[in-house]
Design a protein around this motif. Structure first.
Motif, PDB file in Angstrom:
ATOM      1  N   LEU A  70      -6.082  15.239  -1.721  1.00  0.00           N
ATOM      2  CA  LEU A  70      -5.094  14.189  -1.497  1.00  0.00           C
ATOM      3  C   LEU A  70      -5.356  13.570  -0.139  1.00  0.00           C
ATOM      4  O   LEU A  70      -5.191  14.219   0.894  1.00  0.00           O
ATOM      5  N   MET A  71      -5.788  12.328  -0.167  1.00  0.00           N
ATOM      6  CA  MET A  71      -6.071  11.600   1.068  1.00  0.00           C
ATOM      7  C   MET A  71      -4.871  10.751   1.453  1.00  0.00           C
ATOM      8  O   MET A  71      -4.094  10.346   0.597  1.00  0.00           O
ATOM      9  N   PRO A  72      -4.705  10.474   2.750  1.00  0.00           N
ATOM     10  CA  PRO A  72      -3.549   9.702   3.197  1.00  0.00           C
ATOM     11  C   PRO A  72      -3.621   8.244   2.772  1.00  0.00           C
ATOM     12  O   PRO A  72      -4.699   7.714   2.488  1.00  0.00           O
ATOM     13  N   THR A  73      -2.462   7.588   2.749  1.00  0.00           N
ATOM     14  CA  THR A  73      -2.432   6.168   2.425  1.00  0.00           C
ATOM     15  C   THR A  73      -2.927   5.320   3.599  1.00  0.00           C
ATOM     16  O   THR A  73      -3.517   4.263   3.402  1.00  0.00           O
ATOM     17  N   TYR A 106      -3.622   0.061   5.348  1.00  0.00           N
ATOM     18  CA  TYR A 106      -3.062   0.743   4.179  1.00  0.00           C
ATOM     19  C   TYR A 106      -4.151   0.679   3.118  1.00  0.00           C
ATOM     20  O   TYR A 106      -4.525  -0.386   2.659  1.00  0.00           O
ATOM     21  N   GLY A 107      -4.678   1.846   2.738  1.00  0.00           N
ATOM     22  CA  GLY A 107      -5.892   1.917   1.935  1.00  0.00           C
ATOM     23  C   GLY A 107      -5.838   1.176   0.608  1.00  0.00           C
ATOM     24  O   GLY A 107      -4.991   1.484  -0.226  1.00  0.00           O
ATOM     25  N   PRO A 108      -6.754   0.228   0.411  1.00  0.00           N
ATOM     26  CA  PRO A 108      -6.905  -0.388  -0.902  1.00  0.00           C
ATOM     27  C   PRO A 108      -7.842   0.405  -1.800  1.00  0.00           C
ATOM     28  O   PRO A 108      -7.865   0.245  -3.016  1.00  0.00           O
ATOM     29  N   THR A 109      -8.655   1.289  -1.177  1.00  0.00           N
ATOM     30  CA  THR A 109      -9.609   2.147  -1.866  1.00  0.00           C
ATOM     31  C   THR A 109     -10.086   3.169  -0.847  1.00  0.00           C
ATOM     32  O   THR A 109      -9.704   3.110   0.328  1.00  0.00           O
ATOM     33  N   ASN A 110     -10.912   4.146  -1.243  1.00  0.00           N
ATOM     34  CA  ASN A 110     -11.160   5.288  -0.358  1.00  0.00           C
ATOM     35  C   ASN A 110     -12.627   5.670  -0.161  1.00  0.00           C
ATOM     36  O   ASN A 110     -12.924   6.804   0.208  1.00  0.00           O
ATOM     37  N   GLU A 111     -13.566   4.761  -0.427  1.00  0.00           N
ATOM     38  CA  GLU A 111     -14.981   5.115  -0.276  1.00  0.00           C
ATOM     39  C   GLU A 111     -15.305   5.611   1.136  1.00  0.00           C
ATOM     40  O   GLU A 111     -15.997   6.621   1.314  1.00  0.00           O
ATOM     41  N   GLU A 112     -14.823   4.906   2.146  1.00  0.00           N
ATOM     42  CA  GLU A 112     -15.142   5.281   3.529  1.00  0.00           C
ATOM     43  C   GLU A 112     -14.554   6.634   3.905  1.00  0.00           C
ATOM     44  O   GLU A 112     -15.231   7.486   4.493  1.00  0.00           O
ATOM     45  N   MET A 113     -13.285   6.842   3.553  1.00  0.00           N
ATOM     46  CA  MET A 113     -12.641   8.088   3.952  1.00  0.00           C
ATOM     47  C   MET A 113     -13.280   9.299   3.270  1.00  0.00           C
ATOM     48  O   MET A 113     -13.539  10.326   3.905  1.00  0.00           O
ATOM     49  N   PHE A 155       0.291   0.192  -5.984  1.00  0.00           N
ATOM     50  CA  PHE A 155       0.020   0.769  -7.299  1.00  0.00           C
ATOM     51  C   PHE A 155      -0.515   2.185  -7.150  1.00  0.00           C
ATOM     52  O   PHE A 155      -1.090   2.550  -6.125  1.00  0.00           O
ATOM     53  N   LEU A 156      -0.288   2.984  -8.193  1.00  0.00           N
ATOM     54  CA  LEU A 156      -0.772   4.366  -8.213  1.00  0.00           C
ATOM     55  C   LEU A 156      -2.115   4.397  -8.924  1.00  0.00           C
ATOM     56  O   LEU A 156      -2.256   3.851 -10.020  1.00  0.00           O
ATOM     57  N   MET A 157      -3.087   5.041  -8.285  1.00  0.00           N
ATOM     58  CA  MET A 157      -4.449   5.000  -8.811  1.00  0.00           C
ATOM     59  C   MET A 157      -5.119   6.364  -8.667  1.00  0.00           C
ATOM     60  O   MET A 157      -4.867   7.099  -7.714  1.00  0.00           O
ATOM     61  N   LYS A 158      -5.936   6.682  -9.645  1.00  0.00           N
ATOM     62  CA  LYS A 158      -6.822   7.843  -9.524  1.00  0.00           C
ATOM     63  C   LYS A 158      -8.179   7.355  -9.042  1.00  0.00           C
ATOM     64  O   LYS A 158      -8.803   6.514  -9.670  1.00  0.00           O
ATOM     65  N   ASP A 159      -8.614   7.878  -7.878  1.00  0.00           N
ATOM     66  CA  ASP A 159      -9.970   7.609  -7.390  1.00  0.00           C
ATOM     67  C   ASP A 159     -10.769   8.897  -7.492  1.00  0.00           C
ATOM     68  O   ASP A 159     -10.275   9.952  -7.106  1.00  0.00           O
ATOM     69  N   ALA A 160     -11.986   8.810  -7.982  1.00  0.00           N
ATOM     70  CA  ALA A 160     -12.910   9.949  -7.932  1.00  0.00           C
ATOM     71  C   ALA A 160     -14.210   9.469  -7.299  1.00  0.00           C
ATOM     72  O   ALA A 160     -14.580   8.296  -7.426  1.00  0.00           O
ATOM     73  N   TYR A 161     -14.895  10.377  -6.628  1.00  0.00           N
ATOM     74  CA  TYR A 161     -16.133  10.037  -5.933  1.00  0.00           C
ATOM     75  C   TYR A 161     -17.137  11.161  -6.155  1.00  0.00           C
ATOM     76  O   TYR A 161     -16.821  12.335  -5.943  1.00  0.00           O
ATOM     77  N   SER A 162     -18.340  10.789  -6.586  1.00  0.00           N
ATOM     78  CA  SER A 162     -19.391  11.783  -6.813  1.00  0.00           C
ATOM     79  C   SER A 162     -20.459  11.673  -5.746  1.00  0.00           C
ATOM     80  O   SER A 162     -20.768  10.578  -5.252  1.00  0.00           O
ATOM     81  N   PHE A 163     -21.028  12.822  -5.387  1.00  0.00           N
ATOM     82  CA  PHE A 163     -22.123  12.906  -4.421  1.00  0.00           C
ATOM     83  C   PHE A 163     -23.235  13.728  -5.054  1.00  0.00           C
ATOM     84  O   PHE A 163     -23.021  14.875  -5.461  1.00  0.00           O
TER      85      PHE A 163
END
Length: 438
Positions: A70-73, A106-113, A155-163
């Motif tokens: 869970l990352m911050p907003t 206020y995060g629009p997406t989370n690639e950087e974090m 809006f509520l969103m599920k983000d997933a990130y693969s490495f």
């Protein structure tokens, strides 16, 4: 929940500001209320829908080995400056300062974090692959928010990130995620078609968006009828087998499917005429593979088997959880109201007491309600029967358990299936068995 004591404010008339079906019905059924332009409060029944959708999304992410965080907003602007996106993202990003004049957003997406968090922790190829996800609120400052939760600012969103260490492994992660997405939508009770898509401001080279087919959808779609029958999703796929994943992926992506923006008339002409389908759809998910775009820009590397340092390959995978609530309604409603699929409905059934105060009716209703007070919405109001039927249809409960004085004396109820309108005269136990089996 007892309807007489619930915070479930239904409306008889369509609100003037609601332009599309889902917005009208979400307001009328008491699921949400607007608090500011493009920002909504989710009332108890609406929140139950969000939680049900979130849980299915979560279970399917877990099934392919993704790990929840869970990352911050709020995010530091410095992260976005490292990637080069801070100035490029545009006015949709809400930029703020704290009391110390530090720049935040206020995060629009989370690639950087997530890339930064990954870089703080993972140092070797032996720790790959990694797939991390969270379900969190996002904010994009739309110029003209509209259509309720379908095009809101928060809006509520599920983000997933693969490495992954290399391209082949990254493609396998992408294919696993596509499998998880299609199974998610299947469990939600809707049919979603994957379509090759533009990557937009997130960047990348491999991209698909998922559209729920709905007559009132915002996008025109063209697709091969081979994609309509998705029973093959029930077949097991070994997510650890590259061959099994590749076979599945080709089966899903080979038939033609495109939105208006990506429509290729030459490819469309190659689809047999009897299999050509045109319609409309609502985008509810988008997946990307963008290689080393962020790991390289932010200088995040891991040691390779030969001792060299390499930038991991990344993918990003989003599902609009709050948007799905609206999209499901767009795909599943009639002139009387919402028709919730069983898996996401806020309640399994409404108990309609047609004569509140009648000793037998009250006793039968209480007996049913106390079996599972979370699963049933008990309409114990003294309103006339017609109002109870209308509200039950409007709110879209999968089942309606109708209790009248004559049938109650015989230990029987009328059970109505909202989706089909079918009615059955059953014993209380048989009705409960049918409702709770869903």
């Amino acid at each position: 929940m007892r309807l007489s004591r619930s915070f479930l404010p239904t409306l008889k008339e369509n609100p003037a500001e609601a332009q599309i079906v889902s917005h009208r019905l979400m307001l009328r059924a008491g699921l949400v209320r607007q608090t500011a332009s493009g920002i909504y409060a989710w009332l108890p029944a609406g929140l139950k829908v969000l939680r049900n959708i979130s849980q299915i999304v979560r279970e399917e992410q877990d099934s392919i080995g993704a790990q929840e965080v869970l990352m911050p907003t709020l995010q530091s602007a410095d992260l976005w400056k490292r990637s080069g996106r801070y100035d490029a993202y545009g006015p949709e990003m809400l930029r703020i300062q704290d009391r110390h004049k530090r720049e935040l957003l206020y995060g629009p997406t989370n690639e950087e974090m997530i890339t930064d968090l990954f870089g703080q922790t993972v140092k070797s190829y032996k720790e790959l692959p990694q797939v991390l996800y969270h379900i969190q609120w996002k904010f994009r400052d739309e110029m003209r928010p509209r259509f309720g939760v379908m095009r809101g600012r928060e809006f509520l969103m599920k983000d997933a990130y693969s490495f992954d260490l290399d391209y082949a492994s990254a493609v396998a992660s992408y294919q696993r995620m596509m499998l998880a997405y299609l199974r998610t939508f299947q469990r939600l009770g809707v049919r979603a078609v994957p379509m090759r898509a533009d990557t937009g401001p997130i960047g990348g080279e491999l991209s698909h968006e998922f559209l729920i087919l709905a007559p009132t959808g915002e996008s025109g779609v063209f697709y091969d009828a081979a994609l309509e029958d998705q029973d093959w999703l029930d077949e097991p796929v070994d997510v650890n087998s590259p061959l099994a994943l590749e076979t599945f992926y080709k089966r899903v992506t080979t038939p033609y499917a495109a939105t208006d923006e990506m429509h290729d008339t030459t490819a469309w002409d190659a689809v047999p005429e009897e299999r050509r389908r045109e319609g409309r759809g609502v985008e509810v998910g988008h997946i990307f593979h963008f290689g080393t775009k962020y790991t390289k820009a932010m200088d995040i590397s891991v040691s390779a088997p030969d001792g060299s340092q390499v930038y991991p390959e990344m993918g990003s995978y989003g599902i609009g959880v709050s948007r799905l609530a609206g999209a499901i309604i767009e795909a599943s409603h009639d002139e009387n109201g919402i028709i919730w699929p069983d898996a996401v409905a806020p309640f399994k059934a409404a108990i309609l007491n047609l004569k509140v105060g009648d000793e037998t009716c009250d006793a039968v209703c209480e007996r049913i309600y106390n079996v599972d007070t979370e699963a049933f919405l008990y309409d114990d109001r003294t309103d006339r029967a017609g109002a109870k039927f209308a509200d039950a249809d409007l709110m879209g409960h999968p089942w309606q358990i109708v209790v009248g004085p004559r049938s109650a004396k015989e230990g029987r109820v009328e059970l109505k299936r909202r989706a089909t309108g079918e009615r059955h005269d059953l014993s209380v136990d048989d009705a409960l068995a049918l409702v709770l089996a869903g």
